[in-house]
Design a protein around this motif. Sequence first.
Motif, PDB file in Angstrom:
ATOM      1  N   GLN A   1      59.095  45.218 -10.619  1.00 27.72           N
ATOM      2  CA  GLN A   1      57.969  46.154 -10.635  1.00 27.72           C
ATOM      3  C   GLN A   1      56.799  45.572 -11.419  1.00 27.72           C
ATOM      4  N   LYS A   2      57.092  44.981 -12.569  1.00 30.69           N
ATOM      5  CA  LYS A   2      56.032  44.344 -13.359  1.00 30.69           C
ATOM      6  C   LYS A   2      55.430  43.167 -12.602  1.00 30.69           C
ATOM      7  N   LEU A   3      56.266  42.388 -11.933  1.00 34.86           N
ATOM      8  CA  LEU A   3      55.769  41.261 -11.152  1.00 34.86           C
ATOM      9  C   LEU A   3      54.796  41.738 -10.085  1.00 34.86           C
ATOM     10  N   SER A   4      55.135  42.831  -9.398  1.00 35.71           N
ATOM     11  CA  SER A   4      54.253  43.375  -8.369  1.00 35.71           C
ATOM     12  C   SER A   4      52.919  43.816  -8.960  1.00 35.71           C
ATOM     13  N   GLN A   5      52.957  44.439 -10.129  1.00 37.56           N
ATOM     14  CA  GLN A   5      51.725  44.870 -10.788  1.00 37.56           C
ATOM     15  C   GLN A   5      50.856  43.680 -11.170  1.00 37.56           C
ATOM     16  N   ILE A   6      51.491  42.620 -11.670  1.00 38.51           N
ATOM     17  CA  ILE A   6      50.732  41.431 -12.067  1.00 38.51           C
ATOM     18  C   ILE A   6      50.106  40.757 -10.860  1.00 38.51           C
ATOM     19  N   ILE A   7      50.852  40.633  -9.768  1.00 41.31           N
ATOM     20  CA  ILE A   7      50.305  40.005  -8.563  1.00 41.31           C
ATOM     21  C   ILE A   7      49.159  40.835  -7.993  1.00 41.31           C
ATOM     22  N   ASP A   8      49.278  42.153  -8.044  1.00 38.53           N
ATOM     23  CA  ASP A   8      48.166  43.013  -7.608  1.00 38.53           C
ATOM     24  C   ASP A   8      46.927  42.753  -8.459  1.00 38.53           C
ATOM     25  N   ALA A   9      47.126  42.606  -9.759  1.00 39.00           N
ATOM     26  CA  ALA A   9      45.992  42.340 -10.657  1.00 39.00           C
ATOM     27  C   ALA A   9      45.401  40.954 -10.386  1.00 39.00           C
ATOM     28  N   ILE A  10      46.253  39.983 -10.063  1.00 41.77           N
ATOM     29  CA  ILE A  10      45.770  38.652  -9.697  1.00 41.77           C
ATOM     30  C   ILE A  10      44.943  38.732  -8.418  1.00 41.77           C
ATOM     31  N   ASP A  11      45.420  39.492  -7.438  1.00 37.69           N
ATOM     32  CA  ASP A  11      44.681  39.651  -6.183  1.00 37.69           C
ATOM     33  C   ASP A  11      43.299  40.252  -6.420  1.00 37.69           C
ATOM     34  N   SER A  12      43.209  41.175  -7.374  1.00 39.55           N
ATOM     35  CA  SER A  12      41.917  41.781  -7.693  1.00 39.55           C
ATOM     36  C   SER A  12      40.948  40.747  -8.258  1.00 39.55           C
ATOM     37  N   LEU A  13      41.441  39.899  -9.150  1.00 44.52           N
ATOM     38  CA  LEU A  13      40.584  38.849  -9.692  1.00 44.52           C
ATOM     39  C   LEU A  13      40.252  37.805  -8.628  1.00 44.52           C
ATOM     40  N   ALA A  14      41.203  37.510  -7.760  1.00 44.71           N
ATOM     41  CA  ALA A  14      40.959  36.550  -6.686  1.00 44.71           C
ATOM     42  C   ALA A  14      39.863  37.039  -5.752  1.00 44.71           C
ATOM     43  N   ALA A  15      39.836  38.352  -5.510  1.00 44.84           N
ATOM     44  CA  ALA A  15      38.782  38.926  -4.662  1.00 44.84           C
ATOM     45  C   ALA A  15      37.418  38.749  -5.313  1.00 44.84           C
ATOM     46  N   ILE A  16      37.361  38.899  -6.633  1.00 46.33           N
ATOM     47  CA  ILE A  16      36.111  38.701  -7.353  1.00 46.33           C
ATOM     48  C   ILE A  16      35.669  37.243  -7.273  1.00 46.33           C
ATOM     49  N   GLY A  17      36.646  36.328  -7.333  1.00 49.22           N
ATOM     50  CA  GLY A  17      36.326  34.907  -7.336  1.00 49.22           C
ATOM     51  C   GLY A  17      36.263  34.271  -5.962  1.00 49.22           C
ATOM     52  N   ARG A  18      36.476  35.047  -4.912  1.00 46.91           N
ATOM     53  CA  ARG A  18      36.519  34.480  -3.561  1.00 46.91           C
ATOM     54  C   ARG A  18      35.213  33.758  -3.210  1.00 46.91           C
ATOM     55  N   GLY A  19      35.348  32.511  -2.765  1.00 44.99           N
ATOM     56  CA  GLY A  19      34.183  31.730  -2.361  1.00 44.99           C
ATOM     57  C   GLY A  19      33.519  30.968  -3.480  1.00 44.99           C
ATOM     58  N   ALA A  20      33.867  31.277  -4.720  1.00 43.29           N
ATOM     59  CA  ALA A  20      33.269  30.569  -5.851  1.00 43.29           C
ATOM     60  C   ALA A  20      33.850  29.157  -5.948  1.00 43.29           C
ATOM     61  N   VAL A  21      33.045  28.222  -6.431  1.00 42.82           N
ATOM     62  CA  VAL A  21      33.517  26.851  -6.634  1.00 42.82           C
ATOM     63  C   VAL A  21      34.302  26.796  -7.938  1.00 42.82           C
ATOM     64  N   THR A  22      35.579  26.435  -7.831  1.00 45.39           N
ATOM     65  CA  THR A  22      36.430  26.344  -9.024  1.00 45.39           C
ATOM     66  C   THR A  22      36.996  24.943  -9.213  1.00 45.39           C
ATOM     67  N   THR A  23      36.470  23.988  -8.454  1.00 43.35           N
ATOM     68  CA  THR A  23      36.977  22.605  -8.538  1.00 43.35           C
ATOM     69  C   THR A  23      35.917  21.643  -9.074  1.00 43.35           C
ATOM     70  N   ASP A  24      34.880  22.177  -9.692  1.00 37.79           N
ATOM     71  CA  ASP A  24      33.839  21.328 -10.266  1.00 37.79           C
ATOM     72  C   ASP A  24      34.201  20.988 -11.714  1.00 37.79           C
ATOM     73  N   LYS A  25      33.218  20.609 -12.513  1.00 41.89           N
ATOM     74  CA  LYS A  25      33.482  20.172 -13.886  1.00 41.89           C
ATOM     75  C   LYS A  25      34.086  21.271 -14.759  1.00 41.89           C
ATOM     76  N   SER A  26      33.923  22.539 -14.354  1.00 39.86           N
ATOM     77  CA  SER A  26      34.500  23.630 -15.139  1.00 39.86           C
ATOM     78  C   SER A  26      36.026  23.592 -15.141  1.00 39.86           C
ATOM     79  N   LEU A  27      36.613  22.887 -14.171  1.00 46.42           N
ATOM     80  CA  LEU A  27      38.067  22.762 -14.096  1.00 46.42           C
ATOM     81  C   LEU A  27      38.609  21.781 -15.133  1.00 46.42           C
TER      82      LEU A  27
END
Length: 213
Positions: A62-88
């Motif tokens: 149950q906790k795992l499902s909640q965490i993955i849901d929260a990850i999906d929410s952040l992923a939606a916010i970050g969708r399309g953003a460049v995350t492989t540049d120097k910030s990585l």
Amino acid sequence: MAINCLSLPATPTFPLPSRSFSTVIRSSLTGQSQSPSLAAKRHLLRLIADQDRGIKTQSDPQKLSQIIDAIDSLAAIGRGAVTTDKSLSATWRMLWTTEKEQLFIIKNAPIFGTSAGDVLQVIDVNQKTLNNVITFPPDGVFFVRSEIQVASVQRVNFQFTSAVLRGKGWEFPLPPFGQGWFESLYIDDEIRVVKDIRQDYLIVKRAPYSWKE
């Protein structure tokens, strides 16, 4: 990112690490103004704060499902953003993961007379290198070197090249194998959220130091 499970020889006895990972996470939740992305990040960090880097989550679907849901929410916010540049490029300290190999080593380190300290990803985009690191304070470390190649705005391909188990005054090379990719779904000046080829998840925080071999 997966570190292939390897049988570790006996290592010197090291004292328990004093750093509390729940304290590290709680410190990330203070002193910040509220915003949709910040609220989503705070929610995720609260969910993982008491999960012992993922060990407790293994027995709590149950906790795992909640965490993955929260990850999906952040992923939606970050969708399309460049995350492989120097910030990585950074030394990233693990807060939580579903990667069974890393959790196995963390959980079973006392069998070898030690205890796992910081678990790190050390990435240099310009040099095309990645080190996966598990520390055993004060002197022990196990790390796997990899070569990386940026594949897209969020995906990085990797291939393991060598592995080393090191203690005070000794070093034991180990044969690594494997390759794959990981995607940084969300990144900011504090944390990064990752999903890899095996559908494992990783949440890391920028470490206050730079790890060097």
